[in-house]
Design an enzyme around this catalytic site. Structure first.
Site, mmCIF file in Angstrom:
data_model
loop_
_atom_site.group_PDB
_atom_site.id
_atom_site.type_symbol
_atom_site.label_atom_id
_atom_site.label_comp_id
_atom_site.label_asym_id
_atom_site.label_seq_id
_atom_site.Cartn_x
_atom_site.Cartn_y
_atom_site.Cartn_z
ATOM 1 N N LYS A 64 39.115 24.034 57.687
ATOM 2 C CA LYS A 64 38.329 25.230 58.005
ATOM 3 C C LYS A 64 38.949 25.929 59.214
ATOM 4 O O LYS A 64 39.070 25.343 60.289
ATOM 5 C CB LYS A 64 36.880 24.845 58.286
ATOM 6 C CG LYS A 64 36.027 26.052 58.679
ATOM 7 C CD LYS A 64 34.554 25.703 58.730
ATOM 8 C CE LYS A 64 33.741 26.903 59.206
ATOM 9 N NZ LYS A 64 32.309 26.609 59.281
ATOM 10 N N ARG A 95 27.761 35.382 59.749
ATOM 11 C CA ARG A 95 27.112 35.215 61.063
ATOM 12 C C ARG A 95 26.080 36.305 61.298
ATOM 13 O O ARG A 95 25.065 36.074 61.960
ATOM 14 C CB ARG A 95 28.170 35.186 62.170
ATOM 15 C CG ARG A 95 29.043 33.936 62.079
ATOM 16 C CD ARG A 95 30.124 33.923 63.153
ATOM 17 N NE ARG A 95 31.083 32.847 62.906
ATOM 18 C CZ ARG A 95 32.228 32.714 63.559
ATOM 19 N NH1 ARG A 95 32.548 33.588 64.517
ATOM 20 N NH2 ARG A 95 33.042 31.721 63.273
ATOM 21 N N LYS A 102 35.142 29.648 68.316
ATOM 22 C CA LYS A 102 35.081 28.308 67.727
ATOM 23 C C LYS A 102 36.465 27.655 67.637
ATOM 24 O O LYS A 102 36.671 26.735 66.845
ATOM 25 C CB LYS A 102 34.409 28.401 66.342
ATOM 26 C CG LYS A 102 32.964 28.917 66.405
ATOM 27 C CD LYS A 102 32.233 28.740 65.078
ATOM 28 C CE LYS A 102 30.748 29.105 65.221
ATOM 29 N NZ LYS A 102 29.985 28.834 63.974
ATOM 30 N N GLU A 104 44.065 17.044 58.185
ATOM 31 C CA GLU A 104 42.586 17.069 58.196
ATOM 32 C C GLU A 104 42.017 16.600 56.854
ATOM 33 O O GLU A 104 41.061 15.832 56.805
ATOM 34 C CB GLU A 104 42.076 18.485 58.492
ATOM 35 C CG GLU A 104 42.206 18.928 59.949
ATOM 36 C CD GLU A 104 41.109 18.349 60.837
ATOM 37 O OE1 GLU A 104 40.346 17.487 60.372
ATOM 38 O OE2 GLU A 104 41.039 18.762 62.006
ATOM 39 N N LYS A 124 38.831 26.668 53.572
ATOM 40 C CA LYS A 124 38.031 27.846 53.873
ATOM 41 C C LYS A 124 38.652 28.632 55.009
ATOM 42 O O LYS A 124 39.055 28.015 55.985
ATOM 43 C CB LYS A 124 36.641 27.351 54.283
ATOM 44 C CG LYS A 124 35.688 28.426 54.696
ATOM 45 C CD LYS A 124 34.375 27.800 55.080
ATOM 46 C CE LYS A 124 33.495 28.885 55.666
ATOM 47 N NZ LYS A 124 32.366 28.358 56.351
ATOM 48 N N SER A 150 32.272 35.224 53.184
ATOM 49 C CA SER A 150 31.489 36.462 53.291
ATOM 50 C C SER A 150 32.343 37.696 53.560
ATOM 51 O O SER A 150 32.100 38.765 52.991
ATOM 52 C CB SER A 150 30.437 36.296 54.388
ATOM 53 O OG SER A 150 31.056 36.015 55.635
ATOM 54 N N TYR A 176 30.149 34.181 46.556
ATOM 55 C CA TYR A 176 28.979 35.070 46.473
ATOM 56 C C TYR A 176 29.034 35.894 45.190
ATOM 57 O O TYR A 176 28.114 36.657 44.921
ATOM 58 C CB TYR A 176 28.930 35.969 47.711
ATOM 59 C CG TYR A 176 28.868 35.162 49.001
ATOM 60 C CD1 TYR A 176 27.676 34.577 49.405
ATOM 61 C CD2 TYR A 176 30.012 34.943 49.774
ATOM 62 C CE1 TYR A 176 27.612 33.795 50.555
ATOM 63 C CE2 TYR A 176 29.959 34.175 50.931
ATOM 64 C CZ TYR A 176 28.766 33.605 51.313
ATOM 65 O OH TYR A 176 28.711 32.831 52.439
HETATM 66 C C1 PBG Z 1 28.971 27.462 60.027
HETATM 67 C C2 PBG Z 1 29.418 28.080 58.755
HETATM 68 C C3 PBG Z 1 30.067 29.310 58.679
HETATM 69 C C4 PBG Z 1 30.263 29.592 57.335
HETATM 70 C C5 PBG Z 1 29.747 28.510 56.589
HETATM 71 N N1 PBG Z 1 29.238 27.583 57.505
HETATM 72 C C6 PBG Z 1 30.440 30.261 59.751
HETATM 73 C C7 PBG Z 1 31.132 29.761 60.965
HETATM 74 O O1 PBG Z 1 31.810 28.743 60.954
HETATM 75 O O2 PBG Z 1 30.978 30.436 61.995
HETATM 76 C C8 PBG Z 1 30.912 30.827 56.829
HETATM 77 C C9 PBG Z 1 30.697 31.215 55.405
HETATM 78 C C10 PBG Z 1 31.071 32.610 55.068
HETATM 79 O O3 PBG Z 1 31.604 33.389 55.903
HETATM 80 O O4 PBG Z 1 30.826 32.980 53.916
HETATM 81 N N2 PBG Z 1 28.745 26.145 60.093
#
Ligand code: PBG
Length: 328
Positions: free
Chosen positions: A196, A206, A218, A234, A249, A275, A314
């Protein structure tokens, strides 16, 4: 031109192309993310995700029934709780009567065949909007892992089929596996967000959950987009620790990682079409600059070509509609 190799021979018409197609999109492989909010009869469109809604529990149940009826087999749950329930440790995330736990129970009783996956993370519950406990301005690993294991256990108690830790703390898969097993939840699976990245493509998500980090970013836990060998590391660590599915991701910008992980993984690989990717397609389609359905189909098929066994997207409902009218 004698003896010329002619690859075009296999592309002469649709039937021939179908016959030799190497990859196919199937509804069986799609995971539908759902955003659950408090209250009753509540439904709000997410401004940066046109056509996508967050819904209260009662409407979520109706939605899940519809999704299952359409042939979709899995949902991935995220919840939004009110500010007053947030703290540094994410205490509410472990509440047996919390929104996530209630939602899981309600879905499993209404549609038992639906595979219910739950997001295991602190950020929707954290007063800091971080995926871990904050001490002296730092997201601390080991205390966070202990909390994540308890959250996962509470989801398992509620009936989750698969818990999906999305935090990127070190060692959390082993800790979660051990905690689940210690209470007899041998059959509760773990889909790890293994690879990730610290990505700007999460912006609309968010917005949806109001989970932006309150300070900093992050990058001390999510990966640097420059790195690929580290992503393989990982994924291998998580498989060794007991992950049943490993995830990459975001999606399309990181298909190289889907392929690399698939090549070394002995467990299914999933990819999260996030997203920001959804928002970009919607925005360009709204302007009439792209053919939305064709782009959706091509994008989802590209995940399969890269080696993704599962795709969280989505666009799952669109995929159902488009696949009905199209031959792939
Ligand atoms: C946070 C989390 C995130 C997403 C899934 N779980 C956002 C982040 O890490 O800040 C993002 C999913 C998306 O953007 O569709 N635990």
């Amino acid at each position: 031109m004698n003896g010329l190799k002619r690859p075009r021979r296999l592309r002469v018409n649709q039937s021939m192309r179908d016959l030799v197609a190497e990859n196919r999109l199937s509804l069986n492989d799609l995971i539908t993310p759902l955003f659950v909010i408090e209250g009753k009869g509540q439904e709000h469109e997410i401004p940066s995700m046109p056509g996508y809604f967050k819904q209260s529990l009662d409407l979520t149940i109706e939605e899940v029934k519809k999704l299952y009826g359409m042939g979709l087999k899995s949902v991935l749950l995220f919840v939004q709780v009110r500010e007053s329930l947030k703290d540094n440790k994410g205490e509410e995330a472990m509440n047996a009567e919390g929104l996530m736990q209630q939602t899981v129970r309600a879905i499993k009783s209404a549609v038992p065949q639906m595979v219910v996956m739950t997001d295991v993370a602190l950020d929707p519950y954290s007063s800091w909007g971080h995926d871990g406990i904050v001490q002296d301005g730092e997201v601390v690993n080991d205390p966070t892992v202990e909390v994540l294991a308890e959250i996962a256990l509470s989801h398992a108690h509620a009936g989750a089929d698969i818990v999906a830790p999305s935090d990127m703390m070190d060692g959390r898969i082993a800790a979660i596996r051990k905690r689940l097993d210690s209470e007899g939840f041998h059959n509760t699976g773990i889909m790890s967000y293994s690879v990730k990245y610290a990505s700007s493509f999460y912006g609309p998500f968010r917005d949806a959950l109001d989970s932006k980090p309150g300070f900093g970013d992050k990058k001390t836990y999510q990966m640097n987009p420059a790195n690929s060998i580290e992503g393989v590391k990982e994924a291998l660590l998580d498989i060794e620790e007991g992950a049943d599915i490993v995830m990459v991701k975001p999606g399309l910008p990181y298909l190289d990682m889907v392929l690399r992980v698939k090549e070394v993984s002995e467990v299914p690989v999933s990819a999260y079409h996030v997203s920001g990717e959804y928002a970009m397609v919607k925005a360009a389609a709204e302007k009439g600059w792209i053919d939305e359905d064709a782009v959706i189909l091509e994008s989802l098929l590209s995940f399969k070509r890269a080696g993704a066994d599962l795709i969280a997207t989505y666009f799952s409902r669109d995929a159902v509609r488009i696949l009905k009218n199209t031959e792939l």
